[in-house]
Design an enzyme around this catalytic site. Sequence first.
Site, PDB file in Angstrom:
ATOM      1  N   CYS A 114       0.808  -1.219   0.000  1.00 14.34           N
ATOM      2  CA  CYS A 114       0.000   0.000   0.000  1.00 14.34           C
ATOM      3  C   CYS A 114       0.844   1.274   0.000  1.00 14.34           C
ATOM      4  O   CYS A 114       0.315   2.369  -0.208  1.00 14.34           O
ATOM      5  CB  CYS A 114      -0.943  -0.011   1.190  1.00 14.34           C
ATOM      6  SG  CYS A 114      -1.860  -1.555   1.361  1.00 14.34           S
ATOM      7  N   HIS A 239      -3.315   6.542   3.122  1.00 15.28           N
ATOM      8  CA  HIS A 239      -3.816   5.295   2.554  1.00 15.28           C
ATOM      9  C   HIS A 239      -5.190   4.997   3.140  1.00 15.28           C
ATOM     10  O   HIS A 239      -5.394   5.082   4.356  1.00 15.28           O
ATOM     11  CB  HIS A 239      -2.829   4.172   2.872  1.00 15.28           C
ATOM     12  CG  HIS A 239      -3.363   2.807   2.592  1.00 15.28           C
ATOM     13  ND1 HIS A 239      -4.007   2.486   1.421  1.00 15.28           N
ATOM     14  CD2 HIS A 239      -3.361   1.665   3.355  1.00 15.28           C
ATOM     15  CE1 HIS A 239      -4.370   1.218   1.455  1.00 15.28           C
ATOM     16  NE2 HIS A 239      -3.995   0.704   2.625  1.00 15.28           N
ATOM     17  N   ASN A 269     -10.311  -0.725   0.394  1.00 14.63           N
ATOM     18  CA  ASN A 269      -8.848  -0.645   0.418  1.00 14.63           C
ATOM     19  C   ASN A 269      -8.323  -1.118  -0.928  1.00 14.63           C
ATOM     20  O   ASN A 269      -8.414  -2.292  -1.263  1.00 14.63           O
ATOM     21  CB  ASN A 269      -8.321  -1.526   1.553  1.00 14.63           C
ATOM     22  CG  ASN A 269      -6.807  -1.490   1.678  1.00 14.63           C
ATOM     23  OD1 ASN A 269      -6.095  -1.096   0.764  1.00 14.63           O
ATOM     24  ND2 ASN A 269      -6.300  -1.933   2.811  1.00 14.63           N
TER      25      ASN A 269
END
Length: 318
Positions: A114, A239, A269
Amino acid sequence: MKNVEITGTGRAVPSMVVTNDDLAKIVDTSDEWISTRTGIKQRFFCDKDECANSLAIEAAGKALKDSGLSPEDIGVCICATVSGDFATPSMACMVQRHLGLRENIPSFDINAACSGFLYGIEVARGLLNGTGEKHALIVGCEQLSKLMDMTDRSTCVLFGDGAGAAVITLSDEKVYASTLGTRGGYEIMAYGAGPKPSKLTMQGQDVFKFATSIIPRCIGELSEKSGLGLDDMDKVICHQANERIIDFVIRRLKADPDKFYKNMDRYGNTSAASVPIALDELVKEGDVKRGDLLMMVGFGGGLTWAGAVIRYAGRSTE
């Protein structure tokens, strides 16, 4: 060593919207369970005609067009992903081919989970300074739906597919700072080529503890390096893993909630695509304007983390 600024953005998501209620039909969960714990209400999954490469190419093409540059102007192409269609050829090679970028430029993938998009910015900055090129195309793209174990109710509800991209340009901009880090561990795992099935697993509580400690650390390091604090930023883009993580950080830092953007309710996500998707959404909605100063923070599997303070310069003048 010259600094960089953002001169174009783009994003792409698949056509299939998957709501929490849709997931509740195939796994023991509910909209209330997911939304109250994560803030996620829906995500996008690729259908049979879509894939990671197609998303990356679309997002990259939009960012290139948004920058006002031509394919010949791009001197570096980097894709950040953990879920590319192939081990080789790389996703970046496919972007290079389909967009008609020059053959005499570096094009390759990186995997920092990520944090990958922000790793990509710093890697591209170094390559631009070292090669004499001026513009780089960085893509964060994931097709995480193909890595989901749909019997793992604590993990499969979190992730979605998508791609975000940005063009960065070398400039005499004085404000730029970055921070990168790694704490090796197995809290998030996805098997690739090899004898085991390619499924994503995650130790959620451990990752939550990691994220809520590492984001303030990143912000502190970026402030120290840049000489600027959160009050100097126009937007903070973290994030988009979990709404509770971002809210925890806001409370801990006593920060202005309006500075911290959140869109996980619509995308889930998306790992390496998370930060650039949010960046493009802010730009296209007019909430980030030419000259705005951004702080971006990523964290994820590895465990890795990354942060950048960078200015959005808008369309290139070339």
